[in-house]
Design an enzyme around this catalytic site. Structure first.
Site, mmCIF file in Angstrom:
data_model
loop_
_atom_site.group_PDB
_atom_site.id
_atom_site.type_symbol
_atom_site.label_atom_id
_atom_site.label_comp_id
_atom_site.label_asym_id
_atom_site.label_seq_id
_atom_site.Cartn_x
_atom_site.Cartn_y
_atom_site.Cartn_z
ATOM 1 N N SER A 1 -5.265 -1.669 3.320
ATOM 2 C CA SER A 1 -6.002 -0.531 3.886
ATOM 3 C C SER A 1 -5.642 -0.214 5.330
ATOM 4 C CB SER A 1 -7.513 -0.756 3.762
ATOM 5 O OG SER A 1 -7.927 -0.573 2.427
ATOM 6 N N LYS B 1 -4.345 3.222 5.652
ATOM 7 C CA LYS B 1 -5.216 4.387 5.757
ATOM 8 C C LYS B 1 -5.063 5.112 7.093
ATOM 9 C CE LYS B 1 -8.897 3.212 2.452
ATOM 10 N NZ LYS B 1 -8.238 2.166 1.668
ATOM 11 N N TYR C 1 -16.763 3.500 0.230
ATOM 12 C CA TYR C 1 -15.360 3.217 0.528
ATOM 13 C C TYR C 1 -14.510 3.683 -0.637
ATOM 14 C CZ TYR C 1 -11.530 0.675 2.751
ATOM 15 O OH TYR C 1 -10.358 0.338 3.374
#
Length: 417
Positions: free
Chosen positions: A63, A66, A181
């Site tokens: 992540s 991101k 999320y």
């Protein structure tokens, strides 16, 4: 252990198999302060001859990707190719077709039948970038897991069909009315693909990695020698994962090698929410650019927007309620209890000064195999800790990361903060 330095503490943690190894990189915006060190081992595959961790080791960034996906989307906003508050489903019809999952009822055969209702609110790019679109992760959300079961699908981080097929499922709430999320940034980057006519890796190579001299980044590490040759092996803590929350069940268990990489090295597609590989040493270049607001990646005004609180009151309430659950908080990186926080465009925003640590407005997030980063624009300091253990929310790594931050601010900030 009272006289033990932080570096000695890290060495002991690796020697005692509290963690396998780590790369820690930080710096200030002037370039006068720098911390970059590797500890422990790149691989524990041969316990008799563990492979030392090089400073330029590459890792599954998960992540941490991101932030790069967000930067790509914001570059398109700057060019007028995307708009933060337009209906994004004109570009991404796949998610526009999805209804909202309201629960389940039993069908005539006694099996679950999803209750789906039409969406009434617009999904925007801003929603996608702040996890307030209604999307989730089927691997993490119990309702989406249950929904997938009605399709005969077992959720997995590795795409079952194509990446987009694997990330297409119902919404969990009306856009802007809650927080979950999600795969929103994956979809945001696919919007970038459609408006630029470039694949995600080609786009990032030209507009993010290239301008910063980054060569280690890849979505398919086997095709990039600079990434693959120094790729860190995975380790796993003994005791397995908590049956409900997925964090380590035994925080004191020792780590050892595992061949479970969690994310495949040759995925079918480009996931800008979780699919990046690269060196933490190179990732710091991105943090440095954003922290310094040097306009190599984004205009100053764009970075200012990214660091503003973005959540609606309803979404923020749910985000803070999630943080109040200790195991969920742990999964998200271990925030201090009761901390005031929000979401910017790219990561979580800490909305208060932490004594001796980060300043109000710091952006932070991490990645599944226990990476964590921060960007403190007020102090002018940013950094990343990279580790590769397969169970997220590892208290040993969280504790060492927090000790490292204290060490950084003590060394850097006495006269500046």
């Amino acid at each position: 252990m009272g006289s033990e330095t932080f570096d000695q503490r890290m060495e002991r943690a690796c020697r005692d198999r509290e963690i396998p190894g780590a790369v820690l990189v930080a710096g200030d915006i002037s370039g006068s302060f720098r911390y970059e060190k590797a500890f422990g081992y790149r691989s524990l595959k041969d316990p008799a001859k563990p492979d030392p961790m090089p400073l330029d080791a590459t890792m599954w960034l998960a992540s941490c990707t991101k932030l790069m996906g967000t930067i790509a989307a914001m570059q398109c906003v700057e060019r007028g190719q995307l708009n933060l508050d337009d209906d994004i489903t004109a570009i991404l019809p796949e998610i526009g077709e999805q209804k909202i999952l309201k629960g389940f009822e039993q069908g005539p055969d006694g099996k679950d039948k999803p209750i789906l209702v039409n969406r009434t609110k617009v999904i925007t790019l801003r929603h996608l970038l702040t996890h307030s679109s209604g999307l989730g992760y089927d691997i993490f959300n119990p309702d989406l897991m249950r929904y997938r079961a009605t399709e005969g699908v077992s959720p997995t981080l590795t795409a079952v069909k194509s990446m987009k097929d694997s990330y297409t499922f119902p919404l969990l709430f009306e856009p802007g009315e809650s927080w979950e999320y999600s795969v929103g940034i994956d979809w945001a980057a696919w919007a970038v693909e459609r408006v630029t006519k470039m694949s995600v890796p080609d786009y990032m190579e030209k507009h993010i990695w290239g301008p910063l001299g980054i060569e280690s980044m890849s979505f398919h590490p086997k095709t990039n020698p600079a990434c693959m040759e120094k790729l860190t092996d995975m380790s796993e803590r003994s005791g397995g994962a908590h049956h409900l929350f997925g964090v380590p069940a035994d925080p004191e268990g020792k780590v050892s090698y595992t061949d479970n990489r969690v994310w495949g090295l040759e995925p079918d597609g480009f996931a800008s929410g979780a699919g990046g590989f690269g060196a933490p040493l190179d990732y710091q270049k991105i943090l440095q650019s954003i922290c310094a607001n040097d306009e190599k990646l984004l205009k100053r005004s764009t970075v200012e927007e990214m660091f503003k609180p973005q959540l609606s009151e309803a979404s923020r309430k749910i985000w803070l309620a999630r943080l109040a659950i200790p195991e969920v908080n742990q999964t998200f990186g271990g925030f201090p209890a009761g901390i005031r926080s929000d979401w910017g465009l790219g990561g979580c925003l800490i909305m208060e000064d932490l004594p001796g640590l980060t300043r109000k407005g710091t952006m932070t997030w991490g990645g599944y195999p226990n990476l964590q980063w921060f960007c403190d624009r007020k102090a002018g300091l940013s950094g990343i800790l990279g580790c590769q253990t397969t169970i997220p929310g590892d208290l040993k790594v969280i504790g060492l990361y927090q000790e490292w931050q204290k060490e950084l601010y003590k060394k850097y900030g006495k006269e500046k903060l």
